[in-house]
Design a protein around this motif. Sequence first.
Motif, PDB file in Angstrom:
ATOM      1  N   THR A 210       0.798  -1.233   0.000  1.00  0.00           N
ATOM      2  CA  THR A 210       0.000   0.000   0.000  1.00  0.00           C
ATOM      3  C   THR A 210       0.826   1.276   0.000  1.00  0.00           C
ATOM      4  O   THR A 210       0.320   2.343  -0.361  1.00  0.00           O
ATOM      5  N   GLY A 211       2.084   1.186   0.474  1.00  0.00           N
ATOM      6  CA  GLY A 211       2.930   2.373   0.551  1.00  0.00           C
ATOM      7  C   GLY A 211       2.582   3.300   1.689  1.00  0.00           C
ATOM      8  O   GLY A 211       3.018   4.462   1.697  1.00  0.00           O
ATOM      9  N   GLU A 212       1.848   2.825   2.705  1.00  0.00           N
ATOM     10  CA  GLU A 212       1.386   3.697   3.783  1.00  0.00           C
ATOM     11  C   GLU A 212       1.538   3.028   5.146  1.00  0.00           C
ATOM     12  O   GLU A 212       1.442   1.805   5.269  1.00  0.00           O
TER      13      GLU A 212
ATOM     14  N   VAL B 150      12.440   0.179   6.668  1.00  0.00           N
ATOM     15  CA  VAL B 150      11.295   0.818   6.029  1.00  0.00           C
ATOM     16  C   VAL B 150      11.318   2.298   6.377  1.00  0.00           C
ATOM     17  O   VAL B 150      11.238   2.659   7.554  1.00  0.00           O
ATOM     18  N   LEU B 151      11.448   3.151   5.383  1.00  0.00           N
ATOM     19  CA  LEU B 151      11.479   4.591   5.581  1.00  0.00           C
ATOM     20  C   LEU B 151      10.212   5.212   5.024  1.00  0.00           C
ATOM     21  O   LEU B 151       9.691   4.784   3.983  1.00  0.00           O
ATOM     22  N   GLY B 152       9.709   6.226   5.718  1.00  0.00           N
ATOM     23  CA  GLY B 152       8.494   6.882   5.267  1.00  0.00           C
ATOM     24  C   GLY B 152       8.504   8.364   5.557  1.00  0.00           C
ATOM     25  O   GLY B 152       9.004   8.806   6.608  1.00  0.00           O
ATOM     26  N   GLU B 153       7.969   9.136   4.627  1.00  0.00           N
ATOM     27  CA  GLU B 153       7.834  10.582   4.826  1.00  0.00           C
ATOM     28  C   GLU B 153       6.557  10.866   5.605  1.00  0.00           C
ATOM     29  O   GLU B 153       5.485  10.341   5.284  1.00  0.00           O
TER      30      GLU B 153
ATOM     31  N   VAL C 196      -3.857   8.948   4.826  1.00  0.00           N
ATOM     32  CA  VAL C 196      -3.536   7.558   4.490  1.00  0.00           C
ATOM     33  C   VAL C 196      -4.655   6.653   4.991  1.00  0.00           C
ATOM     34  O   VAL C 196      -5.499   7.074   5.786  1.00  0.00           O
ATOM     35  N   ALA C 197      -4.629   5.392   4.555  1.00  0.00           N
ATOM     36  CA  ALA C 197      -5.694   4.456   4.919  1.00  0.00           C
ATOM     37  C   ALA C 197      -5.571   3.865   6.318  1.00  0.00           C
ATOM     38  O   ALA C 197      -6.590   3.685   7.000  1.00  0.00           O
ATOM     39  N   PRO C 198      -4.367   3.521   6.814  1.00  0.00           N
ATOM     40  CA  PRO C 198      -4.294   2.900   8.141  1.00  0.00           C
ATOM     41  C   PRO C 198      -4.852   3.820   9.219  1.00  0.00           C
ATOM     42  O   PRO C 198      -4.653   5.043   9.168  1.00  0.00           O
ATOM     43  N   PRO C 199      -5.541   3.242  10.204  1.00  0.00           N
ATOM     44  CA  PRO C 199      -6.091   4.061  11.283  1.00  0.00           C
ATOM     45  C   PRO C 199      -5.026   4.457  12.298  1.00  0.00           C
ATOM     46  O   PRO C 199      -3.930   3.892  12.328  1.00  0.00           O
ATOM     47  N   ARG C 200      -5.373   5.431  13.134  1.00  0.00           N
ATOM     48  CA  ARG C 200      -4.524   5.854  14.234  1.00  0.00           C
ATOM     49  C   ARG C 200      -4.992   5.177  15.523  1.00  0.00           C
ATOM     50  O   ARG C 200      -6.143   4.774  15.637  1.00  0.00           O
TER      51      ARG C 200
ATOM     52  N   CYS D 135       2.205   8.406   7.388  1.00  0.00           N
ATOM     53  CA  CYS D 135       3.402   8.318   6.548  1.00  0.00           C
ATOM     54  C   CYS D 135       3.132   7.620   5.219  1.00  0.00           C
ATOM     55  O   CYS D 135       2.306   6.708   5.134  1.00  0.00           O
ATOM     56  N   ARG D 136       3.896   8.062   4.223  1.00  0.00           N
ATOM     57  CA  ARG D 136       3.944   7.382   2.932  1.00  0.00           C
ATOM     58  C   ARG D 136       5.363   6.861   2.741  1.00  0.00           C
ATOM     59  O   ARG D 136       6.334   7.601   2.912  1.00  0.00           O
ATOM     60  N   SER D 137       5.462   5.597   2.394  1.00  0.00           N
ATOM     61  CA  SER D 137       6.757   4.947   2.264  1.00  0.00           C
ATOM     62  C   SER D 137       7.607   5.602   1.177  1.00  0.00           C
ATOM     63  O   SER D 137       7.115   5.939   0.097  1.00  0.00           O
TER      64      SER D 137
END
Length: 201
Positions: free
Chosen positions: A76-78, A152-155, A117-121, A131-133
């Motif tokens: 998903t990149g997220e 795994v790095l994400g902005e 992004v799609a994942p919940p908090r 974050c986006r990967s």
Amino acid sequence: MTDFHSYAPADGHRLPHDPFNAIIAPRPIGWIASVSAEGKRNLAPYSFFNAFNYHPPIIGFASTAAKDTLANVRATGEFVWNLATRAQADAMNATSATTEADEFALAGLDTLPSTAVAPPRVAGSPVQFECRSTQIVRLTVHAGGEIDTWLVLGEVVQVHIDPALLDDGIYRTERAHPILRGGGAGDYFEPGERFDMRRPR
């Protein structure tokens, strides 16, 4: 001159427990929420986690073995980082279990919707980074062979902060009561004394 306990890691540490992750400590916790391509939720803590860039903000965690979080971020990149605090320590620990269950439900955690992004908090966590990967890097040893660990790095594209942690607009680290990972089977720490020391100009 003190005699050091010295060893080459490849030859073994000759101690009852490997001291490496007790020395590089305490470490911030990457409490990472992700979803699969099919929408299945996942929440897991990572003790190899930190910030890697300021502008733009980039954070990262290392997955030792190809776990669900890694697969989800690849698909998903997220992902979402949630600040793990003393108040939610038991819940955070519960999400470290190896299980096919929904870790949010397993730990009795409510969720908040993310905005970018799609994942919940994690509800109750006082800070979250959406974050986006940007990169997924498989680690290698000095001889060039690959190992089963992925960085795994994400902005960070969206930040959420509980206003109670801000003092005249300044974030107070200690006020959140973050927990940090040490070594051993279950060593955790909470920050204690704060002191001020400015960089030389």
